[in-house]
Design a protein around this motif. Structure first.
Motif, PDB file in Angstrom:
ATOM      1  N   THR A 115     -60.554 -56.767 -46.103  1.00 43.84           N
ATOM      2  CA  THR A 115     -61.226 -57.677 -45.177  1.00 43.84           C
ATOM      3  C   THR A 115     -62.695 -57.840 -45.536  1.00 43.84           C
ATOM      4  OG1 THR A 115     -59.712 -57.074 -43.384  1.00 43.84           O
ATOM      5  CG2 THR A 115     -61.804 -58.089 -42.756  1.00 43.84           C
ATOM      6  N   LYS A 119     -64.068 -61.532 -46.010  1.00 45.91           N
ATOM      7  CA  LYS A 119     -64.592 -62.004 -44.734  1.00 45.91           C
ATOM      8  C   LYS A 119     -65.755 -62.980 -44.906  1.00 45.91           C
ATOM      9  CE  LYS A 119     -64.364 -61.855 -40.217  1.00 45.91           C
ATOM     10  NZ  LYS A 119     -63.162 -62.321 -39.480  1.00 45.91           N
ATOM     11  N   TRP A 122     -64.431 -66.491 -45.440  1.00 48.49           N
ATOM     12  CA  TRP A 122     -63.958 -67.137 -44.224  1.00 48.49           C
ATOM     13  C   TRP A 122     -65.122 -67.539 -43.317  1.00 48.49           C
ATOM     14  CZ3 TRP A 122     -60.715 -70.016 -41.961  1.00 48.49           C
ATOM     15  CH2 TRP A 122     -60.675 -70.113 -40.570  1.00 48.49           C
ATOM     16  N   SER A 126     -65.163 -71.350 -42.264  1.00 46.30           N
ATOM     17  CA  SER A 126     -64.925 -71.642 -40.850  1.00 46.30           C
ATOM     18  C   SER A 126     -65.961 -72.606 -40.284  1.00 46.30           C
ATOM     19  CB  SER A 126     -64.924 -70.348 -40.023  1.00 46.30           C
ATOM     20  OG  SER A 126     -66.192 -69.707 -40.106  1.00 46.30           O
ATOM     21  N   PHE A 146     -56.465 -61.574 -40.886  1.00 52.70           N
ATOM     22  CA  PHE A 146     -56.524 -61.842 -39.451  1.00 52.70           C
ATOM     23  C   PHE A 146     -55.412 -61.108 -38.715  1.00 52.70           C
ATOM     24  CE2 PHE A 146     -57.938 -65.739 -41.667  1.00 52.70           C
ATOM     25  CZ  PHE A 146     -59.266 -65.743 -41.255  1.00 52.70           C
ATOM     26  N   ASP A 147     -55.584 -60.959 -37.413  1.00 56.59           N
ATOM     27  CA  ASP A 147     -54.465 -60.501 -36.610  1.00 56.59           C
ATOM     28  C   ASP A 147     -53.381 -61.579 -36.689  1.00 56.59           C
ATOM     29  OD1 ASP A 147     -54.521 -62.272 -33.938  1.00 56.59           O
ATOM     30  OD2 ASP A 147     -56.582 -61.830 -34.542  1.00 56.59           O
ATOM     31  N   THR A 150     -53.781 -65.001 -34.897  1.00 54.08           N
ATOM     32  CA  THR A 150     -54.775 -65.896 -35.494  1.00 54.08           C
ATOM     33  C   THR A 150     -54.261 -66.463 -36.810  1.00 54.08           C
ATOM     34  OG1 THR A 150     -56.563 -64.601 -34.494  1.00 54.08           O
ATOM     35  CG2 THR A 150     -57.163 -66.068 -36.321  1.00 54.08           C
ATOM     36  N   ALA A 151     -53.602 -65.611 -37.601  1.00 55.00           N
ATOM     37  CA  ALA A 151     -53.076 -66.048 -38.900  1.00 55.00           C
ATOM     38  C   ALA A 151     -52.056 -67.170 -38.726  1.00 55.00           C
ATOM     39  CB  ALA A 151     -52.438 -64.869 -39.632  1.00 55.00           C
TER      40      ALA A 151
END
Length: 259
Positions: A115, A119, A122, A126, A146-147, A150-151
């Motif tokens: 991550t 990260k 992203w 984003s 992502f969790d 969210t994914a």
């Protein structure tokens, strides 16, 4: 970018010159038109014959990655990207270096390490208002950070964008459906087994159309596991091994650990 064929281009110029000179005996403007045409050709010829840049080639190679079992290929692309990074500040070079580093170490780094690698990518993407094709491909390779809720939400958004753009990149479409199915599977089919089955069936259709039978078997293995057809899953894995795709065969059976 598509490069023009130099031989065809030269032949076309010669033919046009000949016809214009011939017509100039009858139409005085023929010679003048020829000279103007040649001047225009001299200006646009370098543009038409331009070859893809090293950045474009590297991005194309990156987008051709099918799965994380292609470690040798990913290391080669990563080496090229790092060489380009020394001479370029383009964001995509930085992006693919981070993503490739994470994909190569997906089996050796823990979740937090992976991550931390991607990260920042992203965080930048984003904030982009409109994602282009390359953005979508990169984001697809970030879904695992992502969790799962969210994914799945981001994955569905990517699919919507592809449909809006009329994007017919079969491998990208397959990667998204395959990844979303895997994410749902490894979370006890939290969004319903029917969603997993639907995504895997779409993946099978896409890979069959693309004649990517290695990826076809991968999705068939996963589908068989969801349907609890374990012998069929093992048989498909044996086909992968028989084709010499040992790494993919081992990677495909990881799903057994989650069921």
């Amino acid at each position: 970018m598509i490069a023009a064929d130099p031989d065809f281009f030269n032949f076309f110029v010669i033919l046009t010159v000949f016809l214009n000179f011939f017509l100039s005996f009858h139409f005085p403007l023929g010679l003048g038109a020829t000279l103007l045409y040649l001047a225009a050709c001299a200006c646009i010829s370098p543009i038409l014959s331009e070859k893809p840049s090293k950045l474009e080639n590297t991005l194309n190679e990156f987008e051709s990655i099918s799965d994380t079992s292609e470690v040798k290929k990913m290391k080669s692309i990563l080496k090229k990207a790092r060489q380009l990074e020394e001479k370029s500040t383009l964001r995509y070079i930085h992006y693919i270096i981070c993503v490739l580093d994470a994909l190569i170490h997906v089996d050796t780094y823990n979740c937090d390490q992976l991550t931390n690698l991607v990260k920042p990518v992203w965080n930048e993407l984003s904030t982009v208002s409109v994602w282009n094709h390359t953005d979508l491909f990169i984001i697809n390779n970030l879904l695992y950070i992502f969790d799962f809720q969210t994914a799945l939400r981001i994955g569905k958004k990517i699919i919507t964008k592809l449909n809006q753009y009329g994007d017919n990149n079969v491998l990208l479409q397959n990667a998204i459906y395959s990844n979303l199915a895997f994410i749902n599977m490894t979370n006890s089919n939290a969004f319903g087994k029917s969603i997993t089955i639907n995504y895997l069936q779409k993946s099978i259709e896409l890979t069959k159309h693309a004649h990517r039978y290695d990826l076809l078997l991968l999705s068939k293995i996963r589908l068989a596991m969801v349907l609890q057809q374990y012998e069929k899953a093992k048989k498909c894995a044996q086909y992968l091994r028989a084709w010499g795709l040992i790494t993919l065969s081992i990677w495909s059976t990881k799903i057994f650990l989650f069921l």
